[in-house]
Design a protein around this motif. Sequence first.
Motif, PDB file in Angstrom:
ATOM      1  N   GLU A 226      -4.927   6.134   7.065  1.00  0.00           N
ATOM      2  CA  GLU A 226      -5.698   6.324   6.414  1.00  0.00           C
ATOM      3  C   GLU A 226      -6.994   6.011   7.160  1.00  0.00           C
ATOM      4  OE1 GLU A 226      -4.590   9.206   4.405  1.00  0.00           O
ATOM      5  OE2 GLU A 226      -2.756   8.069   4.649  1.00  0.00           O
TER       6      GLU A 226
ATOM      7  N   ASN B 212      -7.038  10.040  -4.130  1.00  0.00           N
ATOM      8  CA  ASN B 212      -6.692  10.948  -3.179  1.00  0.00           C
ATOM      9  C   ASN B 212      -5.552  11.871  -3.784  1.00  0.00           C
ATOM     10  OD1 ASN B 212      -6.355  11.659  -0.332  1.00  0.00           O
ATOM     11  ND2 ASN B 212      -4.729  10.908   0.195  1.00  0.00           N
TER      12      ASN B 212
ATOM     13  N   TRP C 293      -1.918   1.772   5.940  1.00  0.00           N
ATOM     14  CA  TRP C 293      -3.397   1.821   5.048  1.00  0.00           C
ATOM     15  C   TRP C 293      -4.771   2.277   6.180  1.00  0.00           C
ATOM     16  CZ3 TRP C 293      -7.362  -1.946   5.637  1.00  0.00           C
ATOM     17  CH2 TRP C 293      -8.249  -2.164   5.327  1.00  0.00           C
TER      18      TRP C 293
ATOM     19  N   TYR D 140       0.372  -0.887  -0.150  1.00  0.00           N
ATOM     20  CA  TYR D 140      -0.252   0.298  -0.206  1.00  0.00           C
ATOM     21  C   TYR D 140       0.912   1.245  -0.355  1.00  0.00           C
ATOM     22  CZ  TYR D 140      -3.478   3.366   1.418  1.00  0.00           C
ATOM     23  OH  TYR D 140      -4.716   4.879   1.636  1.00  0.00           O
TER      24      TYR D 140
ATOM     25  N   THR E 184      -3.903   1.973  -4.083  1.00  0.00           N
ATOM     26  CA  THR E 184      -5.750   2.290  -2.759  1.00  0.00           C
ATOM     27  C   THR E 184      -6.333   1.134  -2.396  1.00  0.00           C
ATOM     28  OG1 THR E 184      -6.262   3.829  -4.020  1.00  0.00           O
ATOM     29  CG2 THR E 184      -4.883   4.560  -2.440  1.00  0.00           C
ATOM     30  N   SER E 185      -7.786   1.028  -1.911  1.00  0.00           N
ATOM     31  CA  SER E 185      -8.420  -0.262  -1.767  1.00  0.00           C
ATOM     32  C   SER E 185      -9.733   0.052  -2.769  1.00  0.00           C
ATOM     33  CB  SER E 185      -8.330  -0.086  -0.112  1.00  0.00           C
ATOM     34  OG  SER E 185      -9.047   1.279   0.406  1.00  0.00           O
ATOM     35  N   ARG E 186      -9.565   1.723  -2.434  1.00  0.00           N
ATOM     36  CA  ARG E 186     -11.162   2.161  -3.221  1.00  0.00           C
ATOM     37  C   ARG E 186     -12.295   1.285  -2.227  1.00  0.00           C
ATOM     38  NH1 ARG E 186      -9.844   3.326  -9.322  1.00  0.00           N
ATOM     39  NH2 ARG E 186      -8.217   3.966  -9.330  1.00  0.00           N
ATOM     40  N   LEU E 187     -12.682   1.303  -1.518  1.00  0.00           N
ATOM     41  CA  LEU E 187     -12.969   1.151  -0.509  1.00  0.00           C
ATOM     42  C   LEU E 187     -14.322   2.773  -0.023  1.00  0.00           C
ATOM     43  CD1 LEU E 187     -11.813  -1.439   1.781  1.00  0.00           C
ATOM     44  CD2 LEU E 187     -12.865  -1.430   0.189  1.00  0.00           C
ATOM     45  N   SER E 188     -13.914   3.277  -0.576  1.00  0.00           N
ATOM     46  CA  SER E 188     -14.197   4.746  -0.018  1.00  0.00           C
ATOM     47  C   SER E 188     -15.950   4.289   0.286  1.00  0.00           C
ATOM     48  CB  SER E 188     -13.471   6.224   0.040  1.00  0.00           C
ATOM     49  OG  SER E 188     -13.473   6.560  -1.520  1.00  0.00           O
TER      50      SER E 188
ATOM     51  N   TRP F 185     -15.704   9.482  -8.500  1.00  0.00           N
ATOM     52  CA  TRP F 185     -14.438   8.979  -7.977  1.00  0.00           C
ATOM     53  C   TRP F 185     -13.459   9.448  -8.024  1.00  0.00           C
ATOM     54  CZ3 TRP F 185      -9.714   6.416  -7.155  1.00  0.00           C
ATOM     55  CH2 TRP F 185      -8.956   6.111  -5.658  1.00  0.00           C
TER      56      TRP F 185
ATOM     57  N   ASN G 115     -14.880  15.153   3.506  1.00  0.00           N
ATOM     58  CA  ASN G 115     -14.408  15.925   2.313  1.00  0.00           C
ATOM     59  C   ASN G 115     -13.706  17.919   2.770  1.00  0.00           C
ATOM     60  OD1 ASN G 115     -14.729  17.362  -0.186  1.00  0.00           O
ATOM     61  ND2 ASN G 115     -17.495  17.565   0.122  1.00  0.00           N
TER      62      ASN G 115
ATOM     63  N   ASP H 128     -18.210   8.518  -2.779  1.00  0.00           N
ATOM     64  CA  ASP H 128     -18.073   9.160  -1.116  1.00  0.00           C
ATOM     65  C   ASP H 128     -18.334  10.324  -0.370  1.00  0.00           C
ATOM     66  OD1 ASP H 128     -15.384  10.439  -2.102  1.00  0.00           O
ATOM     67  OD2 ASP H 128     -14.488   8.903  -2.393  1.00  0.00           O
TER      68      ASP H 128
ATOM     69  N   ASP I  59     -18.645  13.576   1.853  1.00  0.00           N
ATOM     70  CA  ASP I  59     -18.970  12.593   2.918  1.00  0.00           C
ATOM     71  C   ASP I  59     -18.186  14.135   3.829  1.00  0.00           C
ATOM     72  OD1 ASP I  59     -18.813  11.146   6.015  1.00  0.00           O
ATOM     73  OD2 ASP I  59     -16.350  11.426   5.707  1.00  0.00           O
TER      74      ASP I  59
ATOM     75  N   ARG J 224      -6.960  14.235  -5.278  1.00  0.00           N
ATOM     76  CA  ARG J 224      -7.774  15.568  -4.783  1.00  0.00           C
ATOM     77  C   ARG J 224      -7.148  16.664  -4.262  1.00  0.00           C
ATOM     78  NH1 ARG J 224     -13.131  11.474  -1.788  1.00  0.00           N
ATOM     79  NH2 ARG J 224     -12.591   9.576  -3.445  1.00  0.00           N
TER      80      ARG J 224
HETATM   81  C1  LIG Z   1     -10.045  17.599  -1.009  1.00  0.00           C
HETATM   82  C2  LIG Z   1     -10.469  16.669  -0.423  1.00  0.00           C
HETATM   83  C3  LIG Z   1     -11.905  15.784  -0.115  1.00  0.00           C
HETATM   84  C4  LIG Z   1     -11.797  15.139  -0.264  1.00  0.00           C
HETATM   85  N1  LIG Z   1     -12.996  13.959   0.018  1.00  0.00           N
HETATM   86  C5  LIG Z   1     -13.956  12.852   0.619  1.00  0.00           C
HETATM   87  C6  LIG Z   1     -14.627  12.365   0.845  1.00  0.00           C
HETATM   88  O1  LIG Z   1     -15.750  13.523   0.611  1.00  0.00           O
HETATM   89  N2  LIG Z   1     -15.108  11.423   1.180  1.00  0.00           N
HETATM   90  C7  LIG Z   1     -13.900  10.443   1.655  1.00  0.00           C
HETATM   91  O2  LIG Z   1     -14.367   9.618   1.842  1.00  0.00           O
HETATM   92  N3  LIG Z   1     -12.297  10.804   1.521  1.00  0.00           N
HETATM   93  C8  LIG Z   1     -12.172  11.807   0.894  1.00  0.00           C
HETATM   94  N4  LIG Z   1     -10.891  12.701   0.922  1.00  0.00           N
HETATM   95  C9  LIG Z   1      -9.969  11.518   1.364  1.00  0.00           C
HETATM   96  C10 LIG Z   1      -9.479  10.818   0.965  1.00  0.00           C
HETATM   97  O3  LIG Z   1      -9.658  11.161  -0.763  1.00  0.00           O
HETATM   98  C11 LIG Z   1     -10.377   8.980   0.089  1.00  0.00           C
HETATM   99  O4  LIG Z   1     -10.946   8.707   1.189  1.00  0.00           O
HETATM  100  C12 LIG Z   1      -9.432   8.311  -0.518  1.00  0.00           C
HETATM  101  O5  LIG Z   1      -9.585   8.842  -1.595  1.00  0.00           O
HETATM  102  C13 LIG Z   1     -10.641   6.705  -0.599  1.00  0.00           C
HETATM  103  O6  LIG Z   1      -9.543   6.090  -1.528  1.00  0.00           O
HETATM  104  P1  LIG Z   1      -9.818   4.283  -1.426  1.00  0.00           P
HETATM  105  O7  LIG Z   1     -10.505   3.772  -0.538  1.00  0.00           O
HETATM  106  O8  LIG Z   1      -8.847   3.937  -2.078  1.00  0.00           O
HETATM  107  O9  LIG Z   1      -8.730   4.928   0.163  1.00  0.00           O
HETATM  108  P2  LIG Z   1      -7.714   4.512   0.838  1.00  0.00           P
HETATM  109  O10 LIG Z   1      -5.980   5.194   0.882  1.00  0.00           O
HETATM  110  O11 LIG Z   1      -7.449   3.248   0.786  1.00  0.00           O
HETATM  111  O12 LIG Z   1      -7.970   4.139   2.242  1.00  0.00           O
HETATM  112  C14 LIG Z   1      -9.079   3.771   3.072  1.00  0.00           C
HETATM  113  C15 LIG Z   1      -9.916   4.201   3.796  1.00  0.00           C
HETATM  114  O13 LIG Z   1      -9.438   4.801   4.380  1.00  0.00           O
HETATM  115  C16 LIG Z   1      -9.853   6.291   4.608  1.00  0.00           C
HETATM  116  N5  LIG Z   1      -9.509   7.470   4.089  1.00  0.00           N
HETATM  117  C17 LIG Z   1      -8.268   7.564   3.355  1.00  0.00           C
HETATM  118  N6  LIG Z   1      -7.576   9.210   3.171  1.00  0.00           N
HETATM  119  C18 LIG Z   1      -8.634   9.446   4.007  1.00  0.00           C
HETATM  120  C19 LIG Z   1      -8.397  10.963   4.868  1.00  0.00           C
HETATM  121  N7  LIG Z   1      -7.713  11.779   3.321  1.00  0.00           N
HETATM  122  N8  LIG Z   1      -9.432  11.622   5.055  1.00  0.00           N
HETATM  123  C20 LIG Z   1     -10.328  10.755   5.489  1.00  0.00           C
HETATM  124  N9  LIG Z   1     -10.474   9.627   5.303  1.00  0.00           N
HETATM  125  C21 LIG Z   1      -9.727   8.907   4.250  1.00  0.00           C
HETATM  126  C22 LIG Z   1     -11.484   6.435   3.064  1.00  0.00           C
HETATM  127  O14 LIG Z   1     -12.543   5.911   3.894  1.00  0.00           O
HETATM  128  C23 LIG Z   1     -10.789   5.378   2.562  1.00  0.00           C
HETATM  129  O15 LIG Z   1     -11.873   4.246   1.816  1.00  0.00           O
HETATM  130  C24 LIG Z   1     -10.947  14.084   0.475  1.00  0.00           C
HETATM  131  C25 LIG Z   1      -9.184  13.954   0.122  1.00  0.00           C
HETATM  132  C26 LIG Z   1      -8.972  15.357  -0.709  1.00  0.00           C
HETATM  133  C27 LIG Z   1      -7.407  16.202  -0.248  1.00  0.00           C
END
Ligand SMILES: Cc1cc2nc3c(=O)[nH]c(=O)nc-3n(C[C@H](O)[C@H](O)[C@H](O)COP(=O)(O)OP(=O)(O)OC[C@H]3O[C@@H](n4cnc5c(N)ncnc54)[C@H](O)[C@@H]3O)c2cc1C
Length: 467
Positions: A276, A343, A273, A222, A234-238, A340, A380, A374, A376, A346
């Motif tokens: 996060e 990160n 991971w 990761y 990444t996991s794309r579980l958000s 989607w 967000n 996702d 939230d 974003r």
């Molecule tokens: C400007 C901006 C806006 C964002 N808006 C959202 C949103 O509306 N909803 C959202 O779920 N995430 C948001 N994120 C956080 C993050 O970008 C996403 O959670 C992440 O990209 C989801 O991909 P993943 O499931 O592969 O994450 P992974 O990297 O696999 O992480 C596992 C889980 O951890 C949580 N997570 C990961 N990174 C963050 C983070 N920085 N802050 C809080 N939780 C995190 C998510 O639930 C995610 O599924 C935002 C980040 C930025 C910079």
Amino acid sequence: MQHRLIWFRDDLRIDDNAAVTAALTGEPEARVSAVFLTADAEWAGFGYGRNRLYYTECLLRALSQRLAEHGISLQVVRLSTYAAQVQWLIAYCQNEHVTDLYLNQEYQVNERQRDIALSSALTATHVHQFLDRLVLQPGQVLTGEGRYYAVFTPFKRRWIETLKHEHCGPYALPKTQRARVEASDWEPLAASSESDLSDFAMTEADAHHCVEEFIEHRLLNYNSHRNNPAIPGTSRLSPYLARGLLSPRQCIKAAERALNKPIWDFPDNAFAWVNELIWREFYHHLLVGFPRLSKGRAFKPETEAVAWRNQADEIQAWEEGRTGIPIVDAGMRELRATGWMHNRVRMIVAQFLTKNLLVDWRIGERHFMRYLIDSDLAANNGGWQWSASTGTDAAPYFRVFNPVSQSEAHDAEAAYIGHWIPELLDLPAKKRHAPWLTQIPKGYSPPIVDLKTSRQRAIDTYKDLSQ
Ligand SMILES: Cc1cc2nc3c(=O)[nH]c(=O)nc-3n(C[C@H](O)[C@H](O)[C@H](O)COP(=O)(O)OP(=O)(O)OC[C@H]3O[C@@H](n4cnc5c(N)ncnc54)[C@H](O)[C@@H]3O)c2cc1C
């Protein structure tokens, strides 16, 4: 006879769902029903978009089927506000003699106020509220002085220490003897989505498969792969965590099972991971500790004075992926097309909007709310305020991302850019990060802003605030 009502919100699953487990425990004769209430006007005010509503609709259909197999009928009721939800529940509980109402806590200000109002209005119904969206309860992870943490690293340390003494589920679904019922029908929350959501899991079983697949193939790499948007690192579980198709407990337990150790003993690559998931907790705890975050206010009050430029044509170019900065445009196009965004991207698009274009972070936050599946408030708002340097533990204002260096570092082969911006595919990969330095291909735009001067303008604007 007891009548137990489960009120579903963003917790659209029955496995490891604290409220569902409690409602189905004991009293095998109890009548159990379930409800999901919309708040259409209120949600429109929050900027919830069609992607989120349509995805919720799909998850509700799947949930309704699963509940029906357990003998529980799910009603979905279209209402316009949270006040209307409270009124509806008061009337329903009275008319249907509901003895017990089961729900999982939500942490945004309006939702908490609604739940307080409901609990005090329901005199003949016992309201049972549960910690479910998070692993640890907001208020459980505090500084030595009893305050909410405003900085992530000490929060994380305390969070882990606290977790060592907690039982964190998952909750087993009790076996029930209830006969299957017909799944009910309702007027859909949205008839379609704005983006193509077909890559996302629509059932609990599919979401579990995604967790297992990630843990088996990608967890141990990761940290090495998480910043490359061109690969599924990444996991794309958000979306599943945001809508509650999965719980964070299930994610943690699945990883612990696979690695056969508690998270605090994970190797660094895999712990990154979990880190996060702890950010996710941190941002939710902040919503409770600092209610102004739910009200569109900056964590750092002095940043309310930033002289945002908010140029309409620039905002539109950003939203449509036409800024002429390839990594920014690729991210904004990914968002529109799929609901989607990766990160790392974003962070890049958010810094570009708030720093290079000096656009109020609330405008970007709302655009993300409209498209993200996702979406939230906690994450967000946290992500936007981090990027705009207005938040707690945010990026320092003078460290402005250079989107070209970010792109070269994290999408070295320009595969992500090439995927989303086919206009650039004729350029050699190395030239795609900053096409204006050689030749801008036909059909692609020149940059709408000079990166160097706009960076300096942002630093000067923010510097003025601290004087
Ligand atoms: C400007 C901006 C806006 C964002 N808006 C959202 C949103 O509306 N909803 C959202 O779920 N995430 C948001 N994120 C956080 C993050 O970008 C996403 O959670 C992440 O990209 C989801 O991909 P993943 O499931 O592969 O994450 P992974 O990297 O696999 O992480 C596992 C889980 O951890 C949580 N997570 C990961 N990174 C963050 C983070 N920085 N802050 C809080 N939780 C995190 C998510 O639930 C995610 O599924 C935002 C980040 C930025 C910079």
